[in-house]
Design a protein around this motif. Structure first.
Motif, PDB file in Angstrom:
ATOM      1  N   VAL A  63     -33.249   0.820  75.441  1.00 13.99           N
ATOM      2  CA  VAL A  63     -32.283   0.338  74.437  1.00 13.99           C
ATOM      3  C   VAL A  63     -32.990  -0.040  73.150  1.00 13.99           C
ATOM      4  O   VAL A  63     -32.550   0.280  72.043  1.00 13.99           O
ATOM      5  CB  VAL A  63     -31.461  -0.833  75.000  1.00 13.99           C
ATOM      6  N   ASN A  64     -34.138  -0.727  73.290  1.00 10.41           N
ATOM      7  CA  ASN A  64     -34.879  -1.123  72.086  1.00 10.41           C
ATOM      8  C   ASN A  64     -35.395   0.101  71.331  1.00 10.41           C
ATOM      9  O   ASN A  64     -35.337   0.155  70.083  1.00 10.41           O
ATOM     10  CB  ASN A  64     -36.045  -2.035  72.479  1.00 10.41           C
ATOM     11  N   GLU A  65     -35.894   1.066  72.095  1.00  9.51           N
ATOM     12  CA  GLU A  65     -36.376   2.289  71.422  1.00  9.51           C
ATOM     13  C   GLU A  65     -35.241   3.018  70.712  1.00  9.51           C
ATOM     14  O   GLU A  65     -35.400   3.495  69.579  1.00  9.51           O
ATOM     15  CB  GLU A  65     -37.016   3.215  72.473  1.00  9.51           C
ATOM     16  N   LEU A  66     -34.074   3.094  71.383  1.00  7.19           N
ATOM     17  CA  LEU A  66     -32.927   3.771  70.748  1.00  7.19           C
ATOM     18  C   LEU A  66     -32.453   3.024  69.491  1.00  7.19           C
ATOM     19  O   LEU A  66     -32.134   3.641  68.472  1.00  7.19           O
ATOM     20  CB  LEU A  66     -31.778   3.889  71.758  1.00  7.19           C
ATOM     21  N   ASN A  67     -32.480   1.724  69.577  1.00  6.91           N
ATOM     22  CA  ASN A  67     -32.074   0.942  68.404  1.00  6.91           C
ATOM     23  C   ASN A  67     -33.023   1.149  67.241  1.00  6.91           C
ATOM     24  O   ASN A  67     -32.614   1.214  66.072  1.00  6.91           O
ATOM     25  CB  ASN A  67     -31.984  -0.543  68.757  1.00  6.91           C
ATOM     26  N   GLU A  68     -34.334   1.222  67.573  1.00  5.01           N
ATOM     27  CA  GLU A  68     -35.309   1.465  66.506  1.00  5.01           C
ATOM     28  C   GLU A  68     -35.091   2.831  65.873  1.00  5.01           C
ATOM     29  O   GLU A  68     -35.138   2.991  64.643  1.00  5.01           O
ATOM     30  CB  GLU A  68     -36.720   1.365  67.084  1.00  5.01           C
ATOM     31  N   GLU A  69     -34.826   3.838  66.719  1.00  3.58           N
ATOM     32  CA  GLU A  69     -34.558   5.182  66.166  1.00  3.58           C
ATOM     33  C   GLU A  69     -33.289   5.186  65.296  1.00  3.58           C
ATOM     34  O   GLU A  69     -33.240   5.818  64.239  1.00  3.58           O
ATOM     35  CB  GLU A  69     -34.403   6.181  67.312  1.00  3.58           C
ATOM     36  N   LYS A  70     -32.249   4.483  65.765  1.00  2.89           N
ATOM     37  CA  LYS A  70     -31.028   4.399  64.968  1.00  2.89           C
ATOM     38  C   LYS A  70     -31.270   3.726  63.620  1.00  2.89           C
ATOM     39  O   LYS A  70     -30.784   4.170  62.582  1.00  2.89           O
ATOM     40  CB  LYS A  70     -29.962   3.615  65.741  1.00  2.89           C
ATOM     41  N   GLU A  71     -32.061   2.646  63.657  1.00  2.00           N
ATOM     42  CA  GLU A  71     -32.321   1.946  62.395  1.00  2.00           C
ATOM     43  C   GLU A  71     -33.129   2.822  61.451  1.00  2.00           C
ATOM     44  O   GLU A  71     -32.879   2.840  60.235  1.00  2.00           O
ATOM     45  CB  GLU A  71     -33.050   0.640  62.706  1.00  2.00           C
ATOM     46  N   ASP A  72     -34.095   3.566  62.008  1.00  2.00           N
ATOM     47  CA  ASP A  72     -34.871   4.479  61.154  1.00  2.00           C
ATOM     48  C   ASP A  72     -33.966   5.539  60.545  1.00  2.00           C
ATOM     49  O   ASP A  72     -34.090   5.886  59.351  1.00  2.00           O
ATOM     50  CB  ASP A  72     -35.990   5.140  61.992  1.00  2.00           C
ATOM     51  N   TYR A  73     -33.082   6.051  61.348  1.00  3.62           N
ATOM     52  CA  TYR A  73     -32.183   7.089  60.830  1.00  3.62           C
ATOM     53  C   TYR A  73     -31.211   6.521  59.762  1.00  3.62           C
ATOM     54  O   TYR A  73     -30.891   7.178  58.771  1.00  3.62           O
ATOM     55  CB  TYR A  73     -31.396   7.716  61.968  1.00  3.62           C
ATOM     56  N   ARG A  74     -30.747   5.295  60.003  1.00  9.03           N
ATOM     57  CA  ARG A  74     -29.872   4.670  59.001  1.00  9.03           C
ATOM     58  C   ARG A  74     -30.609   4.477  57.678  1.00  9.03           C
ATOM     59  O   ARG A  74     -30.055   4.703  56.600  1.00  9.03           O
ATOM     60  CB  ARG A  74     -29.384   3.302  59.515  1.00  9.03           C
ATOM     61  N   GLN A  75     -31.876   4.069  57.787  1.00  3.50           N
ATOM     62  CA  GLN A  75     -32.645   3.900  56.557  1.00  3.50           C
ATOM     63  C   GLN A  75     -32.834   5.232  55.849  1.00  3.50           C
ATOM     64  O   GLN A  75     -32.771   5.315  54.623  1.00  3.50           O
ATOM     65  CB  GLN A  75     -34.002   3.266  56.898  1.00  3.50           C
TER      66      GLN A  75
END
Length: 1654
Positions: free
Chosen positions: A1165-1177
């Motif tokens: 979950v943490n890894e997916l959230n980090e990927e989502k945040e990177d993509y949002r940025q």
């Protein structure tokens, strides 16, 4: 008068005439006045009040004049080619007829005070003033005055050779000059003052007195030449701004000194000198103070009285005088105020005195010939007499009516008196014998009809308000109103009595006919009424004495063309005796009682009468025919049949006619609009007689009536205010006997009723106009004895009210029952409707099914639909008009344009640039341009070939190219006068500015310049179209990028409104012409069919969409893999890691494996959230990048638009330069045209003056011949006079010396000539002792000689025979002297005429010489203007140095080389840069000084703080904290508690701080937005600042060029003071900033100390 073929000598003559239609009244002698009235001239004896009349046989009397000295009357008729008739008085014999060239009418006539002279003025179309000798029937002279309408005309009483002609706003004095037997009319116009009473000097606009020639604007020409006027219009033209409205003359009179006093509408009194033709305004002499106060008090009292009477207060300071009369004492005048004012005039001042006040507007003042009586004529027709010698009140002399007669009738028994009524309601009583006025009474209401009762001496008068007034005329000298009946609110059109006087029939509008009891003993009871089906045109009453009936025939106007309808009903005595059974409750007669019968006739009739034998005579309204019908009994059942005329007699009359039947039914009178009365025999319809008693101009005949004995006929006109009484002059004896027998039999029947009814009439009280009597007269007594007050209610209203009251009482119970039943039925229906709402839809009834009155509903619906259709038609017509206007505007401003006007706007600025709209050029314009270009090429080739050597031969194309190169390279831009060549214009096609000499070249140049302007506009429009295409591309790009941003926002799940640029209506103007559905705010109206069709289309569209979305493959793909076959990066935001199943269990029950699984789950979950945040940025960065790209591209486009606007500005500048050239060329062409017009006008003026000079030369030659012809007889008479004197000496030489001396003295003695009769009238101001001709002078002289020739004057010692020879010799001598005297006067008159003609000739010569000089100067100016051309130079600012601010001339202009100005500008720029560098260095050095001072102050403050800290440490006291540490056992716990509290407060403060930080961040964002807006505004202001700097620099150069140092010295001083003040304020701000910084540093130094204490 004329008679028909079967008349056997019957004729009508005028018995008497009464009326007063014209205020033009004049004395014919001291006892008689005369005035026109209709077709007659009436002569009234002011003492006996008897009237005589002279009839104008050709119609109405036109212009009128009378002379008391000659005792003649002159008047004109009003026919085509009118005549002027001259009659003598008292014989009333026609002397002569004057026939002139007038075609329509004479408007003015005037007779001279002495001599047989008459002046006439004709109106349209001649406008000719003529002077006649009426004794010899000779036209002496005449002159035209085109378009001038005269108001008054008069001779000078002291000199018949002067005439005063007055128009609405002008006065002309005409002089009649005589040269032997030739008469001339010389015009002398009088210049009147303006409305303020000021005289403006005369200004000659055709030959200006001074010239102001301008080298640019050309010569100073008259306004008439500028306006393009030639001939007489150019000479008489006056500009509107130079026209001053003059006073408007209202009255004038001559004085004994040959002056004219004149009154005006503006209240001024003018004095006109008839010799000098000058005008003076008389001023009122200021009275003493005491007299002024008395006059003010009297004036105030008079105004208050007039206000109470409802009239406008009069202004005696400036009264408007309508009439004047002059006498020896002074001037009498009067006007609208009704006050007779006496003016005592001395020099140019006057004093006024009020002589009489009659409270009626006075229209005319007339002095009697002996000047002992002054007549005052009012507008109402009343004539007053005032005697100036007695200074008493004005006495009423004649009380005639000024309004038109409405009707007249004979007062029973019909042989003594007659009664008339006017439209204003004035009833007069006249004597039938001679027409003497006996009495009158005013009803104070508008009358519409009148009739006299045969059964009593009562008169019924119908009014416009529906009343009938009954008058008692038993005493003819004192009539009175005894009763009034208010029938209805409908006007009473006519009143008719039956011959016995039993019934009174009143005809009203809307077909109403009322029947009244005509007897006073019955109080004129209203019996009832009936209503006809149609408009009632005429009504005829026929008695039937045998059957005791009265038959009434009514002529109705039917809708069918070429037909008329007659209705006959009966009136019986039972209607009076048993009235209740004959009428219904509303007062309407029962049909069975009236026994109505209808008859249709074959001709439309305007009037009809009926005989006793059912014979009807009708006057046809569509043709001049009198038709005879015999009405038989109608037995058909198919409606009334159409009766055909048995006999039709053509009539010579025209217009709608009127018929009247004599009482014995043997004579039929016919009248029409032509005013001629025809008398027919009813047996064969033969014309017995005719009389032209009225005229077509006066509206024809209004009414006529026979007397009961048939001897007299009263006829009154429509509008001529004349009442004429006719009587039989010659007729058959048998007819007279029949009429007398009938009258006698009728008189025997009426005798008893007349005496009885007259006694009742006398006993009736006079009608009282107070409300009580009115209510009593109109009260109605009901059967139950109750009396109802009905003030002001009509008889019909009373009947209706009575019926309604009775019905209300009778049906009261039934009414209550019906109301209760309706209430119950209403409740039942409402209950049923409520139950209907509860049932299912399939069982529901419609609302219309609950309506009980379907017919009323259908009627209301039909009315509503009709209103809707009407409103729809009106709206459609309004829309149609708007569409027509739209089409016109669209065609003119849109369809007619080949290039439509549109704009291109910036993306980020409210700034737009528009293109140049261009109209499509027509074929004619293009062909003209082609011809002009061809002419220009030809001219260039010819000019080029002249400059080339004859040996070098060039082809046509090479020649054109060479000419174009020469035109391009040889002509600099500054000499072209514009920069059009740099902006798409081709200047090579233009003529050189210095070569435009001819008119054709200038016209061609304007066409070529328009072509250059068109090319400049077209070139700009091409660039504009490119920019528009670029904007379309940019908008497409922005929309494409917005789609990407929209995808990013959807992935980020952010709601942001995107900027979507689009074209506005200014950029796409075609959208304005089409109306979108979204623009229509009102709901669209749709019919049922349209609604069904729309629902069907919506249903089909919905089914199509469902079918498109219902795909199994797509639905399966969407359910299994989200609609895609492979995973994409943007799908990472949609990914979620499913949680393990054991999360629902408590954490204590988890196993180790579950715990490991949970840890792995958390890690994923943490890894997916980090990927989502990177993509949002990444998405946010992409978003910002796209937005930045959009902004950059749109800003670049805005820069292109800005550059395009600069190009537009330059193009407009170029266009204005070319248009300035066109304006200058057009101005020169206009100036050429004005010069040509002026030249043509001068030529016409010269031709006119030359013709006048030729005529003048002929007049001079004729005058010289007349003088020469008169000189010979004069010398012969003079020689004969001397011979007679020598002969006397020789004849009596042998007498003794003393006797001879005595005879010689008697021979030289001259007698005193006795005065004529007119000289004895000492009150007459116009006294002149000289006779009019030679014969009169000789006759007066011989009468005086009779006294000297008597024997008692014979010397003693002289023989009787010798005395007789002496008397004869003396008579011959005196006759010779008188002859010489008259010959001398005639010769002097001819010589004066010759002198005046010579002066006119000299004046003509001077005018011709002046015109020749003007023409010479004009030709010189024309040549000068052709040589001096207007050349336009293109100069930059700074290249022209001038002495003044204006540029009137170019002689002082200096051309400076451009390099000098540029070098000077470079030096100025270098010096400016040096100054700026020095100022920057000074500024930096000042900053260093200020910084050092600030550091120094800072160190001082730090030293002070350290000293204070040391002092605090020294004197540190023991605080409470120390005491607590010493006293408290558990100090750490206490400290921990304090820390916990502080932490809590710190957390609160932290939250508050974060909240404040957010607020401040929000404010920062808002401030950033404001900063962006301010930056845009600053950018716009910077652009404006650049333009302002340019304008400021231009003004600085203009200021330096203009010598205005002295003017701007004060402004400079003020500016310097403002700069000093600003500098002081800046220094003060700096000091306050320093103090603020110091205080802030102190505050910061105190903060550490506070924390330490805490």
């Amino acid at each position: 008068m004329a008679a028909g073929p079967g008349a056997e000598g019957a004729a009508l003559e005028v018995s008497w005439v009464q009326g007063f239609s014209n205020k033009n009244l004049a004395f014919i002698n001291n006892q008689t006045v005369c005035y026109p009235c209709g077709n007659y001239i009436l002569f009234l004896d002011i003492k006996t009040k008897k009237t005589r009349a002279v009839q104008c046989q050709n119609g109405q009397v036109g212009a009128f004049a009378a002379s008391a000295s000659s005792q003649v009357v002159a008047f004109s008729d009003r026919q085509l080619n009118p005549l002027i008739h001259i009659y003598t008085f008292p014989e009333l014999r026609k002397l002569t007829e004057l026939k002139g060239d007038a075609q329509l009418d004479y408007t003015l006539l005037a007779l001279s005070f002495k001599g047989p002279y008459l002046a006439s003025y004709s109106s349209i179309p001649e406008f000719v003033l003529s002077v006649w000798n009426w004794q010899e029937n000779i036209l002496l002279c005449s002159e035209h005055q085109p378009g001038l309408t005269g108001t008054s005309l008069s001779f000078n009483p002291m000199n018949w050779q002067q005439l005063c002609f007055v128009a609405e706003s002008s006065v002309t004095i005409w002089c009649i000059e005589k040269s032997k037997d030739e008469y001339l009319l010389i015009r002398h116009p009088v210049k009147l003052p303006d409305e303020q009473g000021a005289m403006s000097p005369h200004e000659d606009l055709f030959f200006p007195p001074s010239r102001k020639d301008d080298p640019y604007y050309g010569p100073d020409l008259p306004i008439s030449a500028i306006g393009g006027l030639e001939g007489d219009e150019a000479e008489t033209f006056v500009p509107r701004n130079c026209i001053k409205t003059s006073v408007h003359p209202t009255a004038h009179c001559w004085t004994a000194a040959s002056e004219i006093y004149m009154g005006c509408k503006e209240g001024y009194v003018l004095a006109i000198d008839a010799e000098q033709y000058s005008v003076s305004v008389l001023q009122q002499k200021s009275p003493p103070e005491v007299m002024q106060k008395i006059a003010d008090v009297v004036s105030y009292a008079r105004s208050e009285v007039q206000k109470k009477k409802g009239r406008k207060p009069s202004n005696l300071q400036k009264p408007v005088l309508l009439t004047m009369a002059f006498c020896k004492e002074g001037l009498y005048a009067a006007g609208h105020e009704g006050i007779l004012i006496f003016y005592h005039i001395k020099d140019l001042q006057y004093e006024i005195k009020i002589c009489a006040d009659i409270s009626e507007p006075i229209s005319s003042l007339v002095f009697s010939p002996d000047y002992t009586s002054l007549l005052l004529v009012t507008d109402q027709g009343t004539v007053y007499s005032y005697r100036p010698a007695h200074s008493g009140e004005a006495v009423k002399l004649l009380d005639a009516s000024g309004s038109c007669f409405l009707a007249a009738d004979f007062l029973t028994p019909g042989n003594n008196y007659c009664v008339s009524v006017t439209i204003t309601g004035e009833v007069q009583v006249w004597s039938l014998e001679d027409g003497t006025f006996l009495s009158k009474i005013n009803l104070d209401t508008e009358a519409t009809s009148m009739a006299c009762s045969p059964s009593s001496k009562s008169v019924a008068v119908g009014t416009q308000r529906g009343q009938i007034c009954f008058l008692d005329v038993t005493k003819a000298e004192a009539p009175r109103v005894v009763h009034k009946t208010f029938l209805s609110k409908l006007p009473v059109l006519s009143l008719h009595y039956d011959q016995i006087g039993q019934f009174l029939i009143a005809r009203a509008t809307e077909g109403h006919i009322f029947i009244l009891d005509a007897r006073p003993s019955k109080l004129f009871q209203v019996l009832g009424y009936t209503v006809m089906e149609g408009e009632v045109l005429h009504l005829s009453v026929t008695p039937d004495l045998k059957h005791d009936l009265v038959k009434v025939m009514v002529l109705l106007n039917v809708a069918e063309d070429q037909q008329a309808r007659l209705e006959i009903f009966h009136l019986t005595s039972a209607m009076i005796t048993d009235n209740e059974n004959c009428v219904n409750e509303q007062g309407m007669f029962n049909a069975s009682e009236l026994k109505k019968k209808q008859y249709n006739v074959d001709y439309p009739l305007s009037s009809a009468v009926r005989l006793k034998n059912n014979t009807v005579y009708g006057y046809c309204s569509c043709a001049p025919l009198i038709c005879q019908y015999h009405l038989s009994e109608v037995t058909t059942f198919g409606g009334p049949r159409i009766f055909s005329s048995e006999l039709t007699v053509p009539s010579k009359q025209f217009g709608s006619g009127l018929l009247c039947l004599s009482p014995n039914s043997q004579w039929l009178a016919a009248a029409a609009k032509d005013g001629v009365l025809f008398m027919y025999n009813t047996s064969a319809l033969d014309v017995l007689a005719q009389n032209h008693c009225h005229s077509y101009q006066g509206g024809g005949i209004r009414s006529m009536i026979f007397s009961l004995d048939g001897n007299f006929i009263l006829v009154n006109g429509e509008n001529d205010c004349a009442l004429v009484c006719l009587k039989w002059k010659e007729t058959k004896k048998t007819e007279v006997e029949k009429a007398a027998h009938y009258w006698q039999s009728l008189h025997d029947i009426l005798n008893k009723s007349i005496s009885a009814e007259d006694s009742v009439l006398k006993s009736m009280a006079e009608w009282n106009f107070d409300p009580e009597s009115t209510s009593k007269s109109f009260s109605v007594t009901e059967e139950d004895g109750d009396v109802t007050d009905t003030d002001g209610m009509t008889w019909m209203g009373q009947k209706i009210q009575k019926v309604m009251r009775e019905e209300t009482l009778r049906f009261a119970n039934q009414k209550k029952e019906v109301q209760m039943g309706i209430r119950k039925l209403r409740e039942t229906i409402q209950k049923m409707m409520h139950e209907n709402e509860q049932v299912p839809d399939i069982e529901k009834l419609e609302h219309r099914e609950f309506n009980l009155d379907l017919e009323e509903q259908e009627q209301v619906q039909a009315e509503a639909e009709e209103d809707v259709a009407k409103a729809k038609r009106e709206i459609e017509m309004e829309i149609l008009s708007y569409r027509y206007l739209q089409d016109l505007i669209k065609f003119e401003c849109w369809d007619n344009m080949c290039v439509k006007e549109r704009a291109v706007k910036c993306f980020h600025m409210d700034f737009a640039v528009r293109n140049f709209p261009l109209k499509e050029r027509s074929k004619e314009e293009l062909e003209t341009l082609k011809e002009v270009l061809q002419l220009k090429r030809t001219a260039d080739l010819q000019a080029q070939k002249k400059n080339l050597d004859s040996e070098i031969g060039l082809s046509e194309e090479e020649g054109e190219g060479a000419a174009r190169e020469v035109a391009d390279h040889d002509t600099p831009v500054c000499l072209n006068g514009s920069l059009s060549s740099q902006y798409g214009g081709d200047t090579s096609i233009l003529y050189h500015q210095c070569d435009l000499h001819t008119k054709e070249q200038k016209l061609n140049q304007t066409i070529l310049l328009k072509e250059v302007i068109h090319k400049v506009k077209a070139a700009f429009n091409e660039e504009f179209d490119i920019i528009v295409q670029k904007k379309e591309q940019e908008i497409a790009r922005v929309k494409e990028r917005n789609l990407k941003i929209q995808e990013i926002l959807e992935q980020l799940d952010v709601q942001v409104e995107l900027w979507e640029p689009d074209f506005t209506d200014d950029e796409i103007p075609e959208r304005v012409l089409t109306v979108q559905d979204s623009e229509i705010k009102a709901e669209k109206y749709m019919t049922e069919e349209e609604k069904e069709q729309a629902e069907m289309l919506a249903k089909l569209e919905k089914e199509r969409r469902l079918a498109a979305t219902d795909d199994d493959r797509l639905r399966a793909l969407e359910e299994m893999m989200g609609g895609v076959l492979e995973l994409r990066r943007e799908d990472i935001l949609k990914m979620d890691i499913p949680p393990p199943d054991f999360l629902s269990k408590p954490e204590d029950l988890w196993t180790e494996e579950e715990k490991k699984v949970f840890e792995e789950y958390e890690k994923k979950v943490n890894e997916l959230n980090e990927e989502k945040e990177d993509y949002r940025q990444f998405l946010r960065n992409e978003w910002k990048k796209i937005e930045t790209s959009i902004k950059e591209t749109t800003q670049n486009f805005d820069e292109l638009v800005r550059k395009l606007s600069v190009k537009k500005l330059k193009s407009q500048m170029v266009i204005y330069q070319e248009e300035l050239k066109i304006i200058n060329l057009i101005y020169t062409l206009l100036l050429d045209e004005e010069l040509d017009t002026r030249e043509a006008g001068l030529h016409k003026f010269l031709m006119k003056k030359k013709k006048e000079k030729v005529k003048g030369a002929r007049k001079i030659l004729a005058a010289k011949q007349a003088v020469e012809a008169c000189t010979g007889p004069y010398k012969e008479a003079l020689h004969e006079e001397k011979n007679l004197e020598h002969g006397f000496v020789k004849q009596f030489a042998h007498t003794p010396g003393s006797l001879f001396e005595e005879l010689l003295q008697l021979y030289k003695h001259r007698p005193e000539i006795p005065d004529t009769e007119i000289l004895l009238d000492t009150a007459n101001p116009y006294v002149k002792g000289s006779p009019e001709d030679y014969q009169g002078a000789v006759s007066l002289l011989m009468k005086a000689m009779d006294e000297l020739d008597r024997p008692e004057h014979m010397p003693s010692g002289l023989d009787r025979s010798m005395w007789e020879r002496f008397c004869l010799a003396r008579r011959n001598k005196m006759e010779s002297e008188e002859l010489v005297k008259w010959k001398t006067l005639a010769l002097a008159e001819m010589q004066g005429c010759l002198h005046r003609r010579t002066e006119e000739n000299d004046k003509m010569k001077s005018e011709l010489e002046k015109a020749f000089q003007e023409l010479t100067w004009l030709k010189e100016e024309k040549i000068k203007l052709q040589q001096n051309l207007i050349v336009q130079f293109l100069l930059k600012q700074g290249q022209v140095e001038l002495d003044g601010t204006q540029i009137p001339e170019y002689s002082d202009a200096v051309l400076i080389d451009r390099s000098v100005v540029e070098e000077l500008n470079r030096n100025v720029a270098a010096q400016g840069e040096k100054k700026i560098t020095a100022m920057i260095e000074f500024k930096d050095f000042s900053k260093g000084i200020i910084q050092l001072e600030w550091e120094h102050k800072k160190m001082k403050m730090q030293i002070q703080d350290l000293k204070e800290k040391a002092r605090d440490i020294v004197i540190l006291p023991i605080s409470k904290d120390c005491q607590l540490f010493l006293t408290v056992h558990n100090y750490d716990t206490h400290t921990a508690q304090q820390l916990a509290g502080m932490e809590q407060s710190l957390s609160v403060m932290d939250k508050l701080h974060k909240k404040n930080v957010k607020n401040h961040q929000k404010k920062v964002r808002e401030l950033k937005k404001c900063i962006c807006l301010k930056e845009q505004e600053n950018y716009e202001l910077s652009l404006q600042l650049k333009e302002m700097l340019v304008s400021v620099s231009e003004r600085m150069h203009i200021f330096e060029a203009a010598d205005t140092r002295d003017i701007s010295e004060k402004i400079t001083r003020q500016r310097y003071q403002e700069i000093v003040k600003q500098k002081y304020l800046r220094n003060l701000i700096k000091e306050q900033e320093k103090q603020l910084a110091l205080l802030q540093s102190k505050l910061e130094s105190w903060n550490p100390r506070t924390l330490h204490i805490i």
